[in-house]
Design a protein around this motif. Sequence first.
Motif, PDB file in Angstrom:
ATOM      1  N   GLN B 132      14.673   8.580 -21.037  1.00  0.00           N
ATOM      2  CA  GLN B 132      14.494   8.485 -22.483  1.00  0.00           C
ATOM      3  C   GLN B 132      13.746   7.184 -22.711  1.00  0.00           C
ATOM      4  N   GLU B 133      12.421   7.284 -22.880  1.00  0.00           N
ATOM      5  CA  GLU B 133      11.563   6.099 -22.884  1.00  0.00           C
ATOM      6  C   GLU B 133      12.035   5.023 -23.862  1.00  0.00           C
ATOM      7  N   MET B 134      12.403   5.453 -25.080  1.00  0.00           N
ATOM      8  CA  MET B 134      12.732   4.465 -26.099  1.00  0.00           C
ATOM      9  C   MET B 134      14.067   3.784 -25.791  1.00  0.00           C
ATOM     10  N   GLY B 135      15.052   4.583 -25.415  1.00  0.00           N
ATOM     11  CA  GLY B 135      16.358   4.022 -25.088  1.00  0.00           C
ATOM     12  C   GLY B 135      16.265   3.047 -23.927  1.00  0.00           C
ATOM     13  N   PHE B 136      15.433   3.407 -22.959  1.00  0.00           N
ATOM     14  CA  PHE B 136      15.256   2.551 -21.787  1.00  0.00           C
ATOM     15  C   PHE B 136      14.681   1.201 -22.190  1.00  0.00           C
ATOM     16  N   MET B 137      13.627   1.198 -23.012  1.00  0.00           N
ATOM     17  CA  MET B 137      13.013  -0.074 -23.390  1.00  0.00           C
ATOM     18  C   MET B 137      13.998  -0.939 -24.186  1.00  0.00           C
ATOM     19  N   CYS B 138      14.807  -0.304 -25.054  1.00  0.00           N
ATOM     20  CA  CYS B 138      15.789  -1.071 -25.842  1.00  0.00           C
ATOM     21  C   CYS B 138      16.786  -1.760 -24.917  1.00  0.00           C
ATOM     22  N   HIS B 139      17.301  -1.022 -23.936  1.00  0.00           N
ATOM     23  CA  HIS B 139      18.264  -1.608 -23.005  1.00  0.00           C
ATOM     24  C   HIS B 139      17.624  -2.692 -22.145  1.00  0.00           C
ATOM     25  N   TYR B 140      16.351  -2.474 -21.798  1.00  0.00           N
ATOM     26  CA  TYR B 140      15.632  -3.477 -21.000  1.00  0.00           C
ATOM     27  C   TYR B 140      15.523  -4.785 -21.789  1.00  0.00           C
ATOM     28  N   PHE B 141      15.181  -4.681 -23.075  1.00  0.00           N
ATOM     29  CA  PHE B 141      15.087  -5.882 -23.912  1.00  0.00           C
ATOM     30  C   PHE B 141      16.430  -6.612 -23.936  1.00  0.00           C
ATOM     31  N   LEU B 142      17.518  -5.854 -24.116  1.00  0.00           N
ATOM     32  CA  LEU B 142      18.849  -6.459 -24.176  1.00  0.00           C
ATOM     33  C   LEU B 142      19.186  -7.147 -22.862  1.00  0.00           C
ATOM     34  N   ALA B 143      18.886  -6.473 -21.758  1.00  0.00           N
ATOM     35  CA  ALA B 143      19.259  -6.998 -20.446  1.00  0.00           C
ATOM     36  C   ALA B 143      18.472  -8.266 -20.104  1.00  0.00           C
ATOM     37  N   MET B 144      17.252  -8.368 -20.645  1.00  0.00           N
ATOM     38  CA  MET B 144      16.409  -9.521 -20.318  1.00  0.00           C
ATOM     39  C   MET B 144      16.804 -10.777 -21.106  1.00  0.00           C
ATOM     40  N   HIS B 145      17.607 -10.617 -22.155  1.00  0.00           N
ATOM     41  CA  HIS B 145      18.029 -11.745 -22.992  1.00  0.00           C
ATOM     42  C   HIS B 145      16.858 -12.615 -23.422  1.00  0.00           C
ATOM     43  N   ASP B 146      15.750 -12.003 -23.761  1.00  0.00           N
ATOM     44  CA  ASP B 146      14.579 -12.768 -24.187  1.00  0.00           C
ATOM     45  C   ASP B 146      14.175 -12.274 -25.569  1.00  0.00           C
ATOM     46  N   PRO B 147      14.483 -13.071 -26.601  1.00  0.00           N
ATOM     47  CA  PRO B 147      14.233 -12.597 -27.966  1.00  0.00           C
ATOM     48  C   PRO B 147      12.751 -12.383 -28.270  1.00  0.00           C
ATOM     49  N   LEU B 148      11.872 -13.006 -27.480  1.00  0.00           N
ATOM     50  CA  LEU B 148      10.439 -12.862 -27.752  1.00  0.00           C
ATOM     51  C   LEU B 148       9.848 -11.597 -27.138  1.00  0.00           C
ATOM     52  N   LEU B 149      10.552 -11.069 -26.125  1.00  0.00           N
ATOM     53  CA  LEU B 149      10.013  -9.926 -25.405  1.00  0.00           C
ATOM     54  C   LEU B 149       9.744  -8.709 -26.304  1.00  0.00           C
ATOM     55  N   PRO B 150      10.716  -8.332 -27.162  1.00  0.00           N
ATOM     56  CA  PRO B 150      10.457  -7.164 -28.024  1.00  0.00           C
ATOM     57  C   PRO B 150       9.232  -7.361 -28.912  1.00  0.00           C
ATOM     58  N   LEU B 151       8.963  -8.629 -29.286  1.00  0.00           N
ATOM     59  CA  LEU B 151       7.814  -8.895 -30.162  1.00  0.00           C
ATOM     60  C   LEU B 151       6.506  -8.523 -29.479  1.00  0.00           C
ATOM     61  N   GLU B 152       6.470  -8.744 -28.156  1.00  0.00           N
ATOM     62  CA  GLU B 152       5.278  -8.378 -27.395  1.00  0.00           C
ATOM     63  C   GLU B 152       4.975  -6.889 -27.515  1.00  0.00           C
ATOM     64  N   TYR B 153       6.035  -6.134 -27.690  1.00  0.00           N
ATOM     65  CA  TYR B 153       5.879  -4.682 -27.716  1.00  0.00           C
ATOM     66  C   TYR B 153       5.725  -4.127 -29.121  1.00  0.00           C
ATOM     67  N   THR B 154       5.831  -5.002 -30.122  1.00  0.00           N
ATOM     68  CA  THR B 154       5.774  -4.518 -31.496  1.00  0.00           C
ATOM     69  C   THR B 154       4.478  -3.785 -31.827  1.00  0.00           C
ATOM     70  N   PRO B 155       3.299  -4.331 -31.446  1.00  0.00           N
ATOM     71  CA  PRO B 155       2.059  -3.598 -31.788  1.00  0.00           C
ATOM     72  C   PRO B 155       2.030  -2.199 -31.182  1.00  0.00           C
ATOM     73  N   LEU B 156       2.442  -2.095 -29.909  1.00  0.00           N
ATOM     74  CA  LEU B 156       2.455  -0.788 -29.252  1.00  0.00           C
ATOM     75  C   LEU B 156       3.486   0.120 -29.922  1.00  0.00           C
ATOM     76  N   GLY B 157       4.655  -0.450 -30.189  1.00  0.00           N
ATOM     77  CA  GLY B 157       5.727   0.327 -30.818  1.00  0.00           C
ATOM     78  C   GLY B 157       5.282   0.918 -32.140  1.00  0.00           C
ATOM     79  N   LEU B 158       4.595   0.116 -32.940  1.00  0.00           N
ATOM     80  CA  LEU B 158       4.134   0.598 -34.247  1.00  0.00           C
ATOM     81  C   LEU B 158       3.105   1.706 -34.093  1.00  0.00           C
ATOM     82  N   LYS B 159       2.208   1.524 -33.099  1.00  0.00           N
ATOM     83  CA  LYS B 159       1.193   2.560 -32.826  1.00  0.00           C
ATOM     84  C   LYS B 159       1.869   3.871 -32.457  1.00  0.00           C
ATOM     85  N   LEU B 160       2.836   3.777 -31.553  1.00  0.00           N
ATOM     86  CA  LEU B 160       3.510   4.984 -31.072  1.00  0.00           C
ATOM     87  C   LEU B 160       4.303   5.642 -32.199  1.00  0.00           C
ATOM     88  N   LEU B 161       4.909   4.791 -33.031  1.00  0.00           N
ATOM     89  CA  LEU B 161       5.683   5.301 -34.157  1.00  0.00           C
ATOM     90  C   LEU B 161       4.780   6.078 -35.117  1.00  0.00           C
TER      91      LEU B 161
END
Lengths: 291, 191
Positions: B132-161
Motif C-alpha cells: 500500500q504505497e501511501m501507507g508505507f510512505m507514512c510509516h516510513y516518515f514516522l520511523a525516520m523521525h525527521d520532520p523535514l522529510l515529509p516536506l520533501e515529498y509534498t510536491p510529489l504528493g500534491l501531484k499524485l493527489l
Amino acid sequence: MKYAYYPGCSLEASAEEYDVSTREALKRLGVELSEIPDWTCCGASAAEPVSSLLTLALPARNLALAEREAPGLDMLVPCSACYLNHLRVGRECASDRALPGRINEALGAEGLRYGGRVRVRHLLDVLAGDIGPEAVAARVNRRLEGLSVAPYYGCQALRPYALFDDPEHPRSMEPLIAALGAAVFDWDMGGRCCGASLMATRRDVALVSVAAILDAAAGADAIVTVCPMCQMNLEAYQSQAHHADTISVLYLPQLLGLAFGLSDQQMLLGKNLAVTDALKAKLRACEAASA
Amino acid sequence: MKNTRPSISFTPAPLAFKDQELAAAQDMVRACMQCGTCTASCPNAFAMDLAPRQMWRMLLFGLTQEVLESRTFWLCSACYSCTLRCPRGLPLTAAMATLKRLAAAEGDSANRKKALFYQEFMHNVEQNGRIQEMGFMCHYFLAMHDPLLPLEYTPLGLKLLAKGKLRLGGRGQRGRLGPLFAKVRSMEGAS
C-alpha cells in the motif's frame, strides 16, 4: 494467444494507466490475459536488502499460484522489477540445487508448491517477439506521423539476463514504434538507470541520472517506458532535475492504444504527470489526418 | 499520533546470520581480479566514497568495519550493469544487497536508519499482501523521525493527489503473507 497476468502492486495504484493500457492494447491485438488469482507483492527492490530467502519465496509464491491456476501459460509481467524478481527464481534454482527445497519448505506454510514450470515474460518481450511489429501495424488506424519517440528500456527488463534484447544497446522497441508510424528518436540512453529507489533514499544522486536522461531526450516528442518505476522517476521529478522544458513520458502500451484509435481518456492519459500541450496537439493532428 | 504497531520484526539479529552473510558476500567476490569494470560501469559511482572495485578488495581483506561504514553499497540502484559486464561473471549486484543486509543487522544506528526504507516496505507487504504505497510512505516518515522529510515529498504528493493516484490498492490480500513471512523468519533464524 493467452498469458497468465501478473500486474504487480504499482499497476493497482499509482500506475493504473499502465494496467489499463496494457489490457486494452493487448485485447486489440487478440491477446487474452488471465490474471493470477490472489497474487501478492514480489518484494520489489526492498526484499533483497532484508532477506535472501524472502527475495525468492515471495515471487515463487506467485509462480506456484500460476502453475496451479493457469497451467501451461507463460506469465506476462509489465513491471521490470516484478519481471526480474520472478525470472530470477528459476535462474537461481538452476545453479543451486538446495534452493528449490528451501523455497518449497517456505511455501509449505501455505500449502503451495513451486515446480519451476512457468516461463516469465516481460510485456515488451511479448509485444516485440510473440506479437511482432506486423501484427501491431495491422491494428493501427491513427498513424503517429510526425512524432519522434525515444524508447526507454531501463535496467531490469534487460539485465542481468539478456533474454530478448541486447542489454547494452537495446533495440526491441524500435520496430514497434516504427509500426505505429512514429519516428524512433536516436539516442543512447535507453538502457541507462533512472536511479530506481534511490529517488526515495538518495534523491540528489537519482536526480543526476534523471537529468542526464531527460537532457538526452531533448528534441523528442515523448519518452516511452515499460516500467512503473522508470515512468515515475522520469515524469515526476522533471523540475527538480533542472530540466527546462517538460518532456512527455508515456507507457509504451499507451502509445500503442493511441495509434489503435483509442482515446486519451481510454488510455488514461490524464493520469500521466508529464504530457505536454505540444504532444497533445500532435496527437490531434494525427487524428485529423487519419479521419 | 500513537504508534501502536509492533516494532520492525524483520531485522535479522542472530550472530550466525551475520557470519553467514559476510561469508556469502566474500564468496561472491572471491575471484575479483581488480579490473575496475564495475566502477566504470556504475551510474552512481560518482557519489560513492569507496569505488566498488576497492570495496571488494577491502571485503576480502577482512576490513569489514570499514566497508560497512562506507555509503557505497547503499548507493547501488540495482541496474545490474556491473553484474552484466564483470569479466569474471561475479554477482556484484547481489553482493551489494548482501552488504545492505549485513549493515542493517550489524551496523551502527546510521546504517540501521538507511535500512529502514526497505524494512518498512517489507513490513507493509507482510501486513497487506500487496504494498500500500501511501501507507508505507507514512510509516516510513514516522520511523525516520525527521520532520523535514515529509516536506520533501509534498510536491510529489500534491501531484499524485491531483491525479487521483493516492488511492488504496486492493485490500483482499491483507494478512495473506503472514504465514510465509513467519516461516521464512524461522528458517533464516535457525540456519
